[in-house]
Design a protein around this motif. Structure first.
Motif, PDB file in Angstrom:
ATOM      1  N   PRO A  33       4.845 -15.571  23.270  1.00  0.00           N
ATOM      2  CA  PRO A  33       5.298 -14.750  24.390  1.00  0.00           C
ATOM      3  C   PRO A  33       4.395 -14.803  25.626  1.00  0.00           C
ATOM      4  O   PRO A  33       4.703 -14.196  26.636  1.00  0.00           O
ATOM      5  CB  PRO A  33       5.303 -13.344  23.802  1.00  0.00           C
ATOM      6  CG  PRO A  33       4.211 -13.389  22.791  1.00  0.00           C
ATOM      7  CD  PRO A  33       4.286 -14.780  22.197  1.00  0.00           C
ATOM      8  N   LYS A  34       3.284 -15.542  25.589  1.00  0.00           N
ATOM      9  CA  LYS A  34       2.319 -15.516  26.690  1.00  0.00           C
ATOM     10  C   LYS A  34       2.929 -15.902  28.027  1.00  0.00           C
ATOM     11  O   LYS A  34       2.596 -15.298  29.043  1.00  0.00           O
ATOM     12  CB  LYS A  34       1.101 -16.385  26.380  1.00  0.00           C
ATOM     13  CG  LYS A  34       1.356 -17.867  26.310  1.00  0.00           C
ATOM     14  CD  LYS A  34       0.057 -18.613  26.020  1.00  0.00           C
ATOM     15  CE  LYS A  34       0.243 -20.048  25.685  1.00  0.00           C
ATOM     16  NZ  LYS A  34       0.898 -20.897  26.579  1.00  0.00           N
ATOM     17  N   ASP A  35       3.833 -16.858  28.047  1.00  0.00           N
ATOM     18  CA  ASP A  35       4.415 -17.290  29.314  1.00  0.00           C
ATOM     19  C   ASP A  35       5.332 -16.222  29.918  1.00  0.00           C
ATOM     20  O   ASP A  35       5.325 -16.003  31.125  1.00  0.00           O
ATOM     21  CB  ASP A  35       5.170 -18.608  29.140  1.00  0.00           C
ATOM     22  CG  ASP A  35       4.230 -19.745  28.784  1.00  0.00           C
ATOM     23  OD1 ASP A  35       3.089 -19.774  29.290  1.00  0.00           O
ATOM     24  OD2 ASP A  35       4.628 -20.610  27.979  1.00  0.00           O
ATOM     25  N   LEU A  36       6.102 -15.548  29.083  1.00  0.00           N
ATOM     26  CA  LEU A  36       6.986 -14.482  29.560  1.00  0.00           C
ATOM     27  C   LEU A  36       6.177 -13.303  30.100  1.00  0.00           C
ATOM     28  O   LEU A  36       6.467 -12.771  31.172  1.00  0.00           O
ATOM     29  CB  LEU A  36       7.904 -14.022  28.430  1.00  0.00           C
ATOM     30  CG  LEU A  36       8.922 -12.948  28.767  1.00  0.00           C
ATOM     31  CD1 LEU A  36       9.860 -13.413  29.852  1.00  0.00           C
ATOM     32  CD2 LEU A  36       9.709 -12.571  27.535  1.00  0.00           C
ATOM     33  N   ILE A  37       5.146 -12.908  29.396  1.00  0.00           N
ATOM     34  CA  ILE A  37       4.309 -11.785  29.839  1.00  0.00           C
ATOM     35  C   ILE A  37       3.518 -12.179  31.077  1.00  0.00           C
ATOM     36  O   ILE A  37       3.392 -11.391  32.024  1.00  0.00           O
ATOM     37  CB  ILE A  37       3.393 -11.305  28.696  1.00  0.00           C
ATOM     38  CG1 ILE A  37       4.263 -10.771  27.543  1.00  0.00           C
ATOM     39  CG2 ILE A  37       2.430 -10.233  29.191  1.00  0.00           C
ATOM     40  CD1 ILE A  37       3.507 -10.507  26.271  1.00  0.00           C
ATOM     41  N   ALA A  38       3.005 -13.400  31.127  1.00  0.00           N
ATOM     42  CA  ALA A  38       2.275 -13.879  32.310  1.00  0.00           C
ATOM     43  C   ALA A  38       3.183 -13.879  33.541  1.00  0.00           C
ATOM     44  O   ALA A  38       2.751 -13.509  34.638  1.00  0.00           O
ATOM     45  CB  ALA A  38       1.709 -15.269  32.059  1.00  0.00           C
ATOM     46  N   ALA A  39       4.440 -14.256  33.373  1.00  0.00           N
ATOM     47  CA  ALA A  39       5.383 -14.239  34.497  1.00  0.00           C
ATOM     48  C   ALA A  39       5.576 -12.817  35.014  1.00  0.00           C
ATOM     49  O   ALA A  39       5.610 -12.586  36.225  1.00  0.00           O
ATOM     50  CB  ALA A  39       6.715 -14.847  34.071  1.00  0.00           C
ATOM     51  N   GLN A  40       5.678 -11.851  34.114  1.00  0.00           N
ATOM     52  CA  GLN A  40       5.841 -10.450  34.528  1.00  0.00           C
ATOM     53  C   GLN A  40       4.604  -9.968  35.273  1.00  0.00           C
ATOM     54  O   GLN A  40       4.695  -9.289  36.295  1.00  0.00           O
ATOM     55  CB  GLN A  40       6.104  -9.556  33.306  1.00  0.00           C
ATOM     56  CG  GLN A  40       6.304  -8.104  33.639  1.00  0.00           C
ATOM     57  CD  GLN A  40       7.566  -7.838  34.424  1.00  0.00           C
ATOM     58  OE1 GLN A  40       8.547  -8.566  34.302  1.00  0.00           O
ATOM     59  NE2 GLN A  40       7.544  -6.808  35.248  1.00  0.00           N
ATOM     60  N   VAL A  41       3.424 -10.320  34.770  1.00  0.00           N
ATOM     61  CA  VAL A  41       2.167  -9.933  35.415  1.00  0.00           C
ATOM     62  C   VAL A  41       2.112 -10.499  36.836  1.00  0.00           C
ATOM     63  O   VAL A  41       1.774  -9.797  37.792  1.00  0.00           O
ATOM     64  CB  VAL A  41       0.965 -10.405  34.555  1.00  0.00           C
ATOM     65  CG1 VAL A  41      -0.338 -10.342  35.324  1.00  0.00           C
ATOM     66  CG2 VAL A  41       0.872  -9.564  33.287  1.00  0.00           C
ATOM     67  N   ARG A  42       2.486 -11.766  36.986  1.00  0.00           N
ATOM     68  CA  ARG A  42       2.483 -12.399  38.314  1.00  0.00           C
ATOM     69  C   ARG A  42       3.504 -11.743  39.248  1.00  0.00           C
ATOM     70  O   ARG A  42       3.218 -11.527  40.419  1.00  0.00           O
ATOM     71  CB  ARG A  42       2.789 -13.886  38.180  1.00  0.00           C
ATOM     72  CG  ARG A  42       1.660 -14.681  37.588  1.00  0.00           C
ATOM     73  CD  ARG A  42       1.999 -16.178  37.620  1.00  0.00           C
ATOM     74  NE  ARG A  42       1.198 -16.895  36.681  1.00  0.00           N
ATOM     75  CZ  ARG A  42       1.662 -17.450  35.547  1.00  0.00           C
ATOM     76  NH1 ARG A  42       2.931 -17.372  35.232  1.00  0.00           N
ATOM     77  NH2 ARG A  42       0.841 -18.085  34.745  1.00  0.00           N
ATOM     78  N   GLU A  43       4.697 -11.450  38.735  1.00  0.00           N
ATOM     79  CA  GLU A  43       5.742 -10.831  39.557  1.00  0.00           C
ATOM     80  C   GLU A  43       5.305  -9.478  40.096  1.00  0.00           C
ATOM     81  O   GLU A  43       5.788  -9.031  41.124  1.00  0.00           O
ATOM     82  CB  GLU A  43       7.033 -10.679  38.753  1.00  0.00           C
ATOM     83  CG  GLU A  43       7.767 -11.977  38.558  1.00  0.00           C
ATOM     84  CD  GLU A  43       9.035 -11.801  37.742  1.00  0.00           C
ATOM     85  OE1 GLU A  43       9.499 -10.649  37.580  1.00  0.00           O
ATOM     86  OE2 GLU A  43       9.553 -12.812  37.267  1.00  0.00           O
ATOM     87  N   GLU A  52      -3.841 -17.194  35.917  1.00  0.00           N
ATOM     88  CA  GLU A  52      -3.906 -18.655  35.928  1.00  0.00           C
ATOM     89  C   GLU A  52      -4.023 -19.151  34.496  1.00  0.00           C
ATOM     90  O   GLU A  52      -4.851 -18.676  33.732  1.00  0.00           O
ATOM     91  CB  GLU A  52      -5.115 -19.113  36.746  1.00  0.00           C
ATOM     92  CG  GLU A  52      -5.050 -18.688  38.192  1.00  0.00           C
ATOM     93  CD  GLU A  52      -6.345 -18.932  38.944  1.00  0.00           C
ATOM     94  OE1 GLU A  52      -7.281 -19.527  38.371  1.00  0.00           O
ATOM     95  OE2 GLU A  52      -6.414 -18.512  40.103  1.00  0.00           O
ATOM     96  N   ALA A  53      -3.200 -20.091  34.149  1.00  0.00           N
ATOM     97  CA  ALA A  53      -3.228 -20.736  32.827  1.00  0.00           C
ATOM     98  C   ALA A  53      -3.310 -19.725  31.690  1.00  0.00           C
ATOM     99  O   ALA A  53      -4.359 -19.543  31.071  1.00  0.00           O
ATOM    100  CB  ALA A  53      -4.382 -21.732  32.753  1.00  0.00           C
ATOM    101  N   PRO A  54      -2.207 -19.023  31.379  1.00  0.00           N
ATOM    102  CA  PRO A  54      -2.240 -18.070  30.276  1.00  0.00           C
ATOM    103  C   PRO A  54      -2.644 -18.749  28.973  1.00  0.00           C
ATOM    104  O   PRO A  54      -2.150 -19.820  28.647  1.00  0.00           O
ATOM    105  CB  PRO A  54      -0.812 -17.530  30.214  1.00  0.00           C
ATOM    106  CG  PRO A  54       0.015 -18.458  31.015  1.00  0.00           C
ATOM    107  CD  PRO A  54      -0.880 -19.170  31.964  1.00  0.00           C
TER     108      PRO A  54
END
Length: 78
Positions: A18-28, A34-36
C-alpha cells in the motif's frame, strides 16, 4: 483538499504493497514523499472506521490516519 475515496481507503489493508497509494495521498495533501520505501499498518492505533499507517519515504516518515470520506490526518514523525 483531496480525499482518499472510500473504496481506496478500504482496499489499502487488502493490498500487498500500500505504500504507493498512501504516498500519493500524502503528496496530494501537500507533504513531500520522495521514493516511498514502506508502509506498515499500526494495528494498535487502527480501528473499525480508520486505519493508521507509518509511511517511510526517502526524505521523511509520516503517521497517516485514513478515514473514509475525509482528508487523511498526516503527522511527520522525523
Amino acid at each position: 483538499m483531496p480525499v482518499l475515496p472510500l473504496a481506496a481507503a478500504t482496499l489499502v489493508g487488502d493490498q500487498e504493497n500500500p505504500k504507493d497509494l498512501i504516498a500519493a495521498q500524502v503528496r496530494e495533501q501537500g507533504h513531500t514523499c520522495e521514493a516511498p520505501k514502506s508502509a506498515e499498518r499500526d494495528e494498535s492505533q487502527s480501528g473499525p472506521d480508520s486505519e493508521v499507517w507509518t509511511l517511510e519515504c526517502e526524505n521523511a516518515s509520516y503517521r497517516v490516519r485514513l478515514v473514509p470520506d475525509m482528508a487523511a490526518d498526516i503527522e511527520q514523525i522525523n
